[in-house]
Design an enzyme around this catalytic site. Structure first.
Site, PDB file in Angstrom:
ATOM      1  N   SER A 269      35.907  28.541  32.167  1.00 31.19           N
ATOM      2  CA  SER A 269      35.993  28.063  30.779  1.00 31.19           C
ATOM      3  C   SER A 269      35.689  26.573  30.671  1.00 31.19           C
ATOM      4  O   SER A 269      34.920  26.150  29.787  1.00 31.19           O
ATOM      5  CB  SER A 269      37.355  28.390  30.152  1.00 31.19           C
ATOM      6  N   HIS A 299      39.197  35.788  34.869  1.00 36.63           N
ATOM      7  CA  HIS A 299      39.679  34.440  34.484  1.00 36.63           C
ATOM      8  C   HIS A 299      40.878  34.634  33.543  1.00 36.63           C
ATOM      9  O   HIS A 299      41.873  35.272  33.925  1.00 36.63           O
ATOM     10  CB  HIS A 299      38.500  33.686  33.869  1.00 36.63           C
ATOM     11  N   HIS A 345      42.954  33.256  44.120  1.00 34.69           N
ATOM     12  CA  HIS A 345      42.422  32.108  43.382  1.00 34.69           C
ATOM     13  C   HIS A 345      41.235  31.527  44.146  1.00 34.69           C
ATOM     14  O   HIS A 345      41.210  31.548  45.372  1.00 34.69           O
ATOM     15  CB  HIS A 345      43.487  31.013  43.196  1.00 34.69           C
ATOM     16  N   ARG A 354      52.129  26.794  39.112  1.00 34.67           N
ATOM     17  CA  ARG A 354      52.329  27.219  37.718  1.00 34.67           C
ATOM     18  C   ARG A 354      53.059  28.558  37.680  1.00 34.67           C
ATOM     19  O   ARG A 354      53.763  28.874  36.721  1.00 34.67           O
ATOM     20  CB  ARG A 354      50.965  27.320  37.013  1.00 34.67           C
ATOM     21  N   ASP A 400      48.723  33.656  35.965  1.00 34.90           N
ATOM     22  CA  ASP A 400      48.678  34.829  35.082  1.00 34.90           C
ATOM     23  C   ASP A 400      49.620  35.947  35.528  1.00 34.90           C
ATOM     24  O   ASP A 400      49.931  36.840  34.744  1.00 34.90           O
ATOM     25  CB  ASP A 400      47.245  35.365  35.007  1.00 34.90           C
TER      26      ASP A 400
HETATM   27  N1  CMX Z   1      42.777  41.827  44.538  1.00 35.29           N
HETATM   28  C1  CMX Z   1      41.841  42.451  45.295  1.00 35.29           C
HETATM   29  N2  CMX Z   1      40.792  41.833  45.853  1.00 35.29           N
HETATM   30  C2  CMX Z   1      40.703  40.504  45.663  1.00 35.29           C
HETATM   31  C3  CMX Z   1      41.662  39.792  44.929  1.00 35.29           C
HETATM   32  C4  CMX Z   1      42.712  40.504  44.349  1.00 35.29           C
HETATM   33  N3  CMX Z   1      43.641  39.914  43.589  1.00 35.29           N
HETATM   34  N4  CMX Z   1      41.302  38.493  44.922  1.00 35.29           N
HETATM   35  C5  CMX Z   1      40.161  38.414  45.623  1.00 35.29           C
HETATM   36  N5  CMX Z   1      39.792  39.624  46.056  1.00 35.29           N
HETATM   37  C6  CMX Z   1      38.582  39.990  46.801  1.00 35.29           C
HETATM   38  C7  CMX Z   1      37.364  39.544  45.999  1.00 35.29           C
HETATM   39  O1  CMX Z   1      37.041  40.496  44.981  1.00 35.29           O
HETATM   40  C8  CMX Z   1      36.323  39.426  47.076  1.00 35.29           C
HETATM   41  O2  CMX Z   1      35.867  40.726  47.384  1.00 35.29           O
HETATM   42  P1  CMX Z   1      34.321  40.972  47.847  1.00 35.29           P
HETATM   43  O3  CMX Z   1      34.177  40.240  49.135  1.00 35.29           O
HETATM   44  O4  CMX Z   1      34.237  42.446  47.960  1.00 35.29           O
HETATM   45  O5  CMX Z   1      33.463  40.392  46.760  1.00 35.29           O
HETATM   46  C9  CMX Z   1      37.137  38.910  48.273  1.00 35.29           C
HETATM   47  O6  CMX Z   1      38.510  39.252  47.996  1.00 35.29           O
HETATM   48  C10 CMX Z   1      37.048  37.421  48.471  1.00 35.29           C
HETATM   49  O7  CMX Z   1      37.377  36.786  47.245  1.00 35.29           O
HETATM   50  P2  CMX Z   1      38.057  35.337  47.245  1.00 35.29           P
HETATM   51  O8  CMX Z   1      37.082  34.378  47.829  1.00 35.29           O
HETATM   52  O9  CMX Z   1      39.407  35.387  47.821  1.00 35.29           O
HETATM   53  O10 CMX Z   1      38.256  35.092  45.701  1.00 35.29           O
HETATM   54  P3  CMX Z   1      37.195  34.548  44.636  1.00 35.29           P
HETATM   55  O11 CMX Z   1      37.196  33.061  44.697  1.00 35.29           O
HETATM   56  O12 CMX Z   1      35.879  35.207  44.777  1.00 35.29           O
HETATM   57  O13 CMX Z   1      37.828  35.039  43.263  1.00 35.29           O
HETATM   58  C11 CMX Z   1      39.583  35.439  41.718  1.00 35.29           C
HETATM   59  C12 CMX Z   1      38.966  34.438  42.720  1.00 35.29           C
HETATM   60  C13 CMX Z   1      40.711  34.757  40.995  1.00 35.29           C
HETATM   61  C14 CMX Z   1      38.483  35.814  40.725  1.00 35.29           C
HETATM   62  C15 CMX Z   1      40.082  36.668  42.493  1.00 35.29           C
HETATM   63  O14 CMX Z   1      41.110  36.286  43.367  1.00 35.29           O
HETATM   64  C16 CMX Z   1      40.543  37.793  41.577  1.00 35.29           C
HETATM   65  O15 CMX Z   1      39.707  38.597  41.160  1.00 35.29           O
HETATM   66  N6  CMX Z   1      41.887  37.855  41.269  1.00 35.29           N
HETATM   67  C17 CMX Z   1      42.395  38.851  40.339  1.00 35.29           C
HETATM   68  C18 CMX Z   1      42.104  38.432  38.902  1.00 35.29           C
HETATM   69  C19 CMX Z   1      42.944  37.227  38.513  1.00 35.29           C
HETATM   70  O16 CMX Z   1      44.141  37.182  38.711  1.00 35.29           O
HETATM   71  N7  CMX Z   1      42.282  36.236  37.911  1.00 35.29           N
HETATM   72  C20 CMX Z   1      42.983  35.061  37.362  1.00 35.29           C
HETATM   73  C21 CMX Z   1      42.677  33.776  38.129  1.00 35.29           C
HETATM   74  C22 CMX Z   1      43.315  32.584  37.472  1.00 35.29           C
HETATM   75  C23 CMX Z   1      42.658  32.259  36.163  1.00 35.29           C
HETATM   76  O17 CMX Z   1      41.479  31.915  36.137  1.00 35.29           O
HETATM   77  O18 CMX Z   1      43.320  32.411  35.128  1.00 35.29           O
END
Ligand code: CMX
Length: 472
Positions: A269, A299, A345, A354, A400
């Site tokens: 964002s 996000h 994250h 947080r 979140d």
């Molecule tokens: N559950 C399952 N798998 C997850 C995961 C979770 N909570 N978090 C990361 N992974 C997976 C990723 O999908 C990725 O898989 P692939 O290799 O198959 O693509 C792998 O682990 C590596 O990812 P990462 O480097 O640890 O995480 P990213 O930086 O790519 O993504 C985030 C970060 C937040 C998008 C991810 O952790 C996620 O999808 N979390 C769940 C959604 C969430 O809570 N989002 C809110 C974040 C905070 C905000 O912005 O408000």
């Protein structure tokens, strides 16, 4: 039909119809920033002159395929995120600011949103008087145009998601943009920040009414609480407007706004607002663009998805559950190729502070809330499972994972609204970022993209040729 396209009508449509309201800040904040900006500009000029060609990062092929993770390529003045200690606003931790920023009333524990805005914009801790003068300024700009009210009404009646309502409503406020109006009239580059500032304050001032109307129309048959009472602060007025009177809930919302206000410039964002703003799109349009990104489930929408997911868990395990049953639910989600919302994250590598601040609030005021206990039990088992699963770089909960359970405790059950509250708070940081972008004269953003062919030709083939020719 054709007559509608006659040149005279066409020309009429081309004429921008900006609001005639012109604001000029009376809180003292703009004046203070006017004093601060020249020295920061001079500092940046000197840094660029002396060190402009120094390398601060390099890019790997993996980074271009994985969302430029951790690449240092953006300047964002209001905050910086540390993987271990979390967010620092203008160099201060949230815990520090909770001590130092002025509170509302004599027994308030959480800082007033107005004092946070003052601080995020200027980097200076305001006095109580300064925070109150900003409160007055925000109150004076709080009303929204009739067409925005009608737009929200129509969209909510049609069942449009609250985040889409927010996006449409804020972009409709663009007609109020002083920046856009002044740009057409012609302004010196050095003064762009001044009009960005005015729009930033106007947008923050109008957010409570926009968000309250989205809530009232979507979930409460259009019933709104009283209009702003000048003896209350920004947060308390918003809470009364959406029908909540519990002062402890006000306190939580002050904490909520504090922890959601900013998270440096690389998140979807903030980054989107920054990119769009770099083309001199005005703050209303830039913020709207950022909100489109916040509405994504990876996000900001994660706060809604957490509650949807936890309710699913609750339905499966019932009220008399064991930790083993929760583990099964987490594994089931992972094995079906989905993410566990609220965990992981891109930058943080430990429990999101947080998350912890909300957990502490809940432990202090409602430790026996069954939904809070379930959130806490999920926290007890999920990080280990994510570690075992082996993909997630950060197995810990983020902001979140906790916010929805807090809102539910105080009776705000409509979880499809939760991301609107996130966006509401995020306006503070994004607006500060845009002001500083303009104050420092940052350029239009235009990185270079490549395609896989380019990578094959310039990296893969080159590496293969070097290997076969035996050159080390
Ligand atoms: N559950 C399952 N798998 C997850 C995961 C979770 N909570 N978090 C990361 N992974 C997976 C990723 O999908 C990725 O898989 P692939 O290799 O198959 O693509 C792998 O682990 C590596 O990812 P990462 O480097 O640890 O995480 P990213 O930086 O790519 O993504 C985030 C970060 C937040 C998008 C991810 O952790 C996620 O999808 N979390 C769940 C959604 C969430 O809570 N989002 C809110 C974040 C905070 C905000 O912005 O408000």
């Amino acid at each position: 039909m054709l007559s509608k396209l006659r040149p005279s009508n066409f020309l009429k449509l081309q004429k921008p119809s900006y609001s005639t309201e012109v604001y000029s800040d009376n809180s003292g904040l703009k004046e203070r920033m006017n004093e601060l900006i020249p020295s920061r500009r001079a500092e940046v000029k000197k840094i660029r002159k002396e060190f402009g060609d120094k390398v601060i990062d390099s890019v790997t092929i993996d980074q271009v395929y994985t969302g430029m993770r951790s690449l240092k390529a953006i300047v964002w003045e209001p905050s910086i995120l540390d993987a271990e200690s979390g967010i620092l606003y203008q160099g201060h931790s949230i815990a520090d600011l909770q001590q130092k920023l002025p509170k509302f009333g004599s027994d308030g524990e959480q800082p007033m949103a107005e004092s946070l805005v003052w601080f995020l914009f200027s980097g200076e801790i305001p006095t109580k008087e300064q925070a109150l003068s900003l409160q007055k300024e925000l109150c004076s700009r709080a009303h929204i145009p009739e067409y925005t009210k009608k737009l929200i009404e129509e969209l909510s009646r049609s069942g449009v998601h609250p985040m889409t309502q927010l996006i449409c409503a804020v972009s409709s406020l663009q007609a109020q943009s002083q920046f856009a109006k002044k740009y057409i009239e012609g302004i010196h580059k050095n003064d762009l920040w001044i009009h960005t500032f005015e729009d930033a304050i106007t947008l923050i001032a109008k957010m409570p009414e926009v968000c309250a109307r989205i809530y009232a129309n979507t979930f409460k048959n259009g019933v709104l609480g009283p209009l702003a009472d000048p003896s209350l602060d920004y947060v308390a007025n918003f809470m009364r407007r959406i029908g909540y009177k519990d002062q402890r809930f006000d306190e939580y919302m002050r904490l909520y706004m504090m922890i959601h206000a900013d998270h440096e410039g690389g998140n979807v964002s903030a980054h989107t607002s920054h990119v769009v703003g770099s083309a001199y799109a005005d703050p209303f349009l830039s913020f709207t663009a950022g909100m489109c990104g916040l509405a994504g489930p990876l996000h900001g929408l994660a706060n809604q998805e957490v509650i949807r997911w936890v309710k699913g868990v609750q339905k499966k395990v019932g009220s008399d559950y064991s930790l083993e049953q929760i583990k099964e639910c987490v594994w089931e989600t992972l094995n079906s190729g989905k993410v566990v919302p609220g965990y992981g994250h891109a930058v943080l590598r430990r429990v999101d502070p947080r998350y912890t601040s909300q957990q502490q609030f809940a432990l202090k005021y409602f430790p026996d809330d069954p939904f809070f206990k379930l959130i806490d039990d999920i926290y007890k088992v999920t990080p280990d499972i994510l570690k075992q699963h082996g993909k997630t770089k950060n197995p810990w909960p983020n902001v979140d994972a906790h916010s929805g359970c807090m809102l539910m405790h105080y009776g705000l059950m409509e979880f499809e609204y939760y991301t609107v509250l996130f966006g509401f708070s995020r306006a503070f940081g994004i607006m500060s970022g845009l002001i500083w972008d303009r104050a420092l004269g940052l350029s239009i953003e235009r990185p270079k993209s490549v395609n896989t062919e380019w990578i094959k030709e310039n990296v893969v083939n080159l590496a293969n040729r070097t290997a076969t020719s035996g050159v080390c």
